[in-house]
Write a protein that holds these residues in place. Structure first.
Motif, PDB file in Angstrom:
ATOM      1  N   ALA A  22       1.065  -1.102  -0.477  1.00  0.00           N
ATOM      2  CA  ALA A  22       0.065  -0.151   0.026  1.00  0.00           C
ATOM      3  C   ALA A  22       1.038   1.095  -0.200  1.00  0.00           C
ATOM      4  N   MET A  23       1.188   1.486   0.495  1.00  0.00           N
ATOM      5  CA  MET A  23       2.133   2.293   1.253  1.00  0.00           C
ATOM      6  C   MET A  23       3.382   2.861  -0.524  1.00  0.00           C
ATOM      7  N   GLU A  24       3.477   1.459  -1.156  1.00  0.00           N
ATOM      8  CA  GLU A  24       4.739   1.841  -2.495  1.00  0.00           C
ATOM      9  C   GLU A  24       3.569   2.207  -3.465  1.00  0.00           C
ATOM     10  N   ARG A  25       2.379   1.937  -3.821  1.00  0.00           N
ATOM     11  CA  ARG A  25       1.491   2.770  -5.021  1.00  0.00           C
ATOM     12  C   ARG A  25       1.089   3.754  -3.413  1.00  0.00           C
ATOM     13  N   GLU A  26       1.084   4.240  -2.479  1.00  0.00           N
ATOM     14  CA  GLU A  26       1.088   5.907  -2.855  1.00  0.00           C
ATOM     15  C   GLU A  26       1.987   6.406  -2.814  1.00  0.00           C
ATOM     16  N   MET A  27       3.382   5.859  -2.372  1.00  0.00           N
ATOM     17  CA  MET A  27       4.379   6.972  -2.961  1.00  0.00           C
ATOM     18  C   MET A  27       4.641   6.944  -4.273  1.00  0.00           C
ATOM     19  N   ASN A  28       4.158   6.611  -4.914  1.00  0.00           N
ATOM     20  CA  ASN A  28       4.642   5.691  -6.307  1.00  0.00           C
ATOM     21  C   ASN A  28       3.742   6.656  -7.223  1.00  0.00           C
ATOM     22  N   GLN A  37      13.617   3.703  -3.504  1.00  0.00           N
ATOM     23  CA  GLN A  37      14.104   5.058  -4.229  1.00  0.00           C
ATOM     24  C   GLN A  37      14.092   6.144  -2.871  1.00  0.00           C
ATOM     25  N   TYR A  38      13.629   5.717  -1.867  1.00  0.00           N
ATOM     26  CA  TYR A  38      13.326   6.798  -1.497  1.00  0.00           C
ATOM     27  C   TYR A  38      14.074   6.973   0.025  1.00  0.00           C
ATOM     28  N   ASP A  39      14.092   4.969   0.638  1.00  0.00           N
ATOM     29  CA  ASP A  39      15.122   4.699   1.265  1.00  0.00           C
ATOM     30  C   ASP A  39      16.938   5.088   1.548  1.00  0.00           C
ATOM     31  N   VAL A  40      16.599   4.585  -0.279  1.00  0.00           N
ATOM     32  CA  VAL A  40      18.073   4.980  -0.326  1.00  0.00           C
ATOM     33  C   VAL A  40      18.221   6.700  -0.195  1.00  0.00           C
ATOM     34  N   LEU A  41      17.227   8.002  -0.456  1.00  0.00           N
ATOM     35  CA  LEU A  41      17.463   9.043  -0.825  1.00  0.00           C
ATOM     36  C   LEU A  41      17.626   9.831   1.028  1.00  0.00           C
ATOM     37  N   ARG A 100      18.585  18.054  -5.944  1.00  0.00           N
ATOM     38  CA  ARG A 100      17.424  17.121  -6.471  1.00  0.00           C
ATOM     39  C   ARG A 100      16.872  15.964  -5.772  1.00  0.00           C
ATOM     40  N   GLY A 101      18.035  15.316  -5.334  1.00  0.00           N
ATOM     41  CA  GLY A 101      16.962  14.184  -4.501  1.00  0.00           C
ATOM     42  C   GLY A 101      17.010  14.822  -3.224  1.00  0.00           C
ATOM     43  N   ARG A 102      18.146  16.330  -2.734  1.00  0.00           N
ATOM     44  CA  ARG A 102      16.768  16.062  -0.982  1.00  0.00           C
ATOM     45  C   ARG A 102      15.642  16.707  -1.319  1.00  0.00           C
ATOM     46  N   GLU A 103      15.468  17.575  -2.433  1.00  0.00           N
ATOM     47  CA  GLU A 103      13.462  17.841  -2.709  1.00  0.00           C
ATOM     48  C   GLU A 103      12.946  17.170  -2.435  1.00  0.00           C
ATOM     49  N   ARG A 104      13.734  15.950  -3.626  1.00  0.00           N
ATOM     50  CA  ARG A 104      12.480  14.790  -4.060  1.00  0.00           C
ATOM     51  C   ARG A 104      12.236  14.562  -2.803  1.00  0.00           C
ATOM     52  N   LEU A 105      13.407  14.146  -1.715  1.00  0.00           N
ATOM     53  CA  LEU A 105      13.586  13.763  -0.477  1.00  0.00           C
ATOM     54  C   LEU A 105      12.003  13.668   1.111  1.00  0.00           C
ATOM     55  N   LEU A 113       5.440   9.158   5.756  1.00  0.00           N
ATOM     56  CA  LEU A 113       4.686   9.709   7.001  1.00  0.00           C
ATOM     57  C   LEU A 113       3.630   9.155   7.803  1.00  0.00           C
ATOM     58  N   ALA A 114       2.774  10.084   6.959  1.00  0.00           N
ATOM     59  CA  ALA A 114       1.487   9.665   6.784  1.00  0.00           C
ATOM     60  C   ALA A 114       1.321   8.339   6.782  1.00  0.00           C
ATOM     61  N   GLY A 115       2.291   7.131   5.081  1.00  0.00           N
ATOM     62  CA  GLY A 115       1.512   6.081   5.708  1.00  0.00           C
ATOM     63  C   GLY A 115       2.115   5.440   6.839  1.00  0.00           C
ATOM     64  N   ILE A 116       2.792   5.637   7.139  1.00  0.00           N
ATOM     65  CA  ILE A 116       3.362   5.411   8.439  1.00  0.00           C
ATOM     66  C   ILE A 116       2.312   5.804   9.642  1.00  0.00           C
ATOM     67  N   GLU A 117       1.633   6.890   9.259  1.00  0.00           N
ATOM     68  CA  GLU A 117       0.494   6.834  10.700  1.00  0.00           C
ATOM     69  C   GLU A 117      -0.868   6.386  10.053  1.00  0.00           C
ATOM     70  N   HIS A 118      -0.943   6.201   9.177  1.00  0.00           N
ATOM     71  CA  HIS A 118      -2.579   5.634   8.911  1.00  0.00           C
ATOM     72  C   HIS A 118      -2.177   4.675   8.721  1.00  0.00           C
ATOM     73  N   HIS A 119      -1.305   3.488   7.704  1.00  0.00           N
ATOM     74  CA  HIS A 119      -1.201   2.153   8.107  1.00  0.00           C
ATOM     75  C   HIS A 119      -0.596   0.708   9.720  1.00  0.00           C
ATOM     76  N   PHE A 120       0.002   2.303  10.251  1.00  0.00           N
ATOM     77  CA  PHE A 120       0.243   1.707  11.394  1.00  0.00           C
ATOM     78  C   PHE A 120      -0.006   2.280  12.462  1.00  0.00           C
ATOM     79  N   ALA A 121       1.190   3.487  13.281  1.00  0.00           N
ATOM     80  CA  ALA A 121       0.758   4.157  14.418  1.00  0.00           C
ATOM     81  C   ALA A 121      -0.984   4.020  14.615  1.00  0.00           C
ATOM     82  N   ARG A 122      -1.506   4.450  13.187  1.00  0.00           N
ATOM     83  CA  ARG A 122      -2.733   4.836  14.372  1.00  0.00           C
ATOM     84  C   ARG A 122      -3.566   3.697  14.976  1.00  0.00           C
TER      85      ARG A 122
END
Length: 152
Positions: A22-28, A37-41, A100-105, A113-122
């Motif tokens: 789910a988080m992969e779909r949301e991120m993409n 890619q997010y993890d690398v950044l 550019r990588g910093r900006e995309r990060l 963070l919204a995905g972590i909150e929605h799918h896990f933390a709540r």
């Protein structure tokens, strides 16, 4: 093995798989980036000078060196990172975060963070957060000690 422990393992694996999908779909969909890619950044942003040796980066993102090389090639073409040979040792290559990588990060971090909150933390009760965090840290440390995730 106790059935409750086996059930916990099964639930962990299933939940992790579904949440990361789910988080992969949301991120993409929101950023055009993959979670890898997010993890690398993120790892590069946390590293001194925004740079890491490729081998160290591969270990920190739990990726094979070959897989990371292909991922970084795509990220390099997109202007998110640069691969820079070490001036001290031509066998060593550093991955370096670009502006550019910093900006995309920054953009992707809001989605992540919204995905972590929605799918896990709540779903985590306040009284559970400490014990769950302690358990997962012990599990992570034990996996590191056992050599889990290292290439054979």
């Amino acid at each position: 093995m106790e059935q409750k422990a086996l059930d916990a393992w099964t639930d962990l694996v299933l939940a992790y798989g579904r949440i990361t999908q789910a988080m992969e779909r949301e991120m993409n969909r929101s950023t055009g980036l993959t979670l890898s890619q997010y993890d690398v950044l993120l790892r590069l942003a946390e590293a001194p000078g925004g740079r890491m040796r490729m081998s160290d980066l591969a270990t920190s993102v739990v990726y094979s060196t070959g897989g990371l090389t292909r991922l970084l090639a795509r990220m390099d073409r997109a202007g998110l990172v640069e691969r820079v040979p070490s001036p001290d040792d031509r066998r060593v290559v550093h991955a370096v975060l670009t502006e550019r990588g910093r900006e995309r990060l920054a953009e992707a971090s809001r989605v992540h963070l919204a995905g972590i909150e929605h799918h896990f933390a709540r779903h985590l009760l306040p009284a559970e957060a400490g014990p769950v965090a302690d358990f997962l840290q012990r599990l992570h440390e034990a996996a590191d000690e056992d050599g889990a995730g290292r290439e054979a």
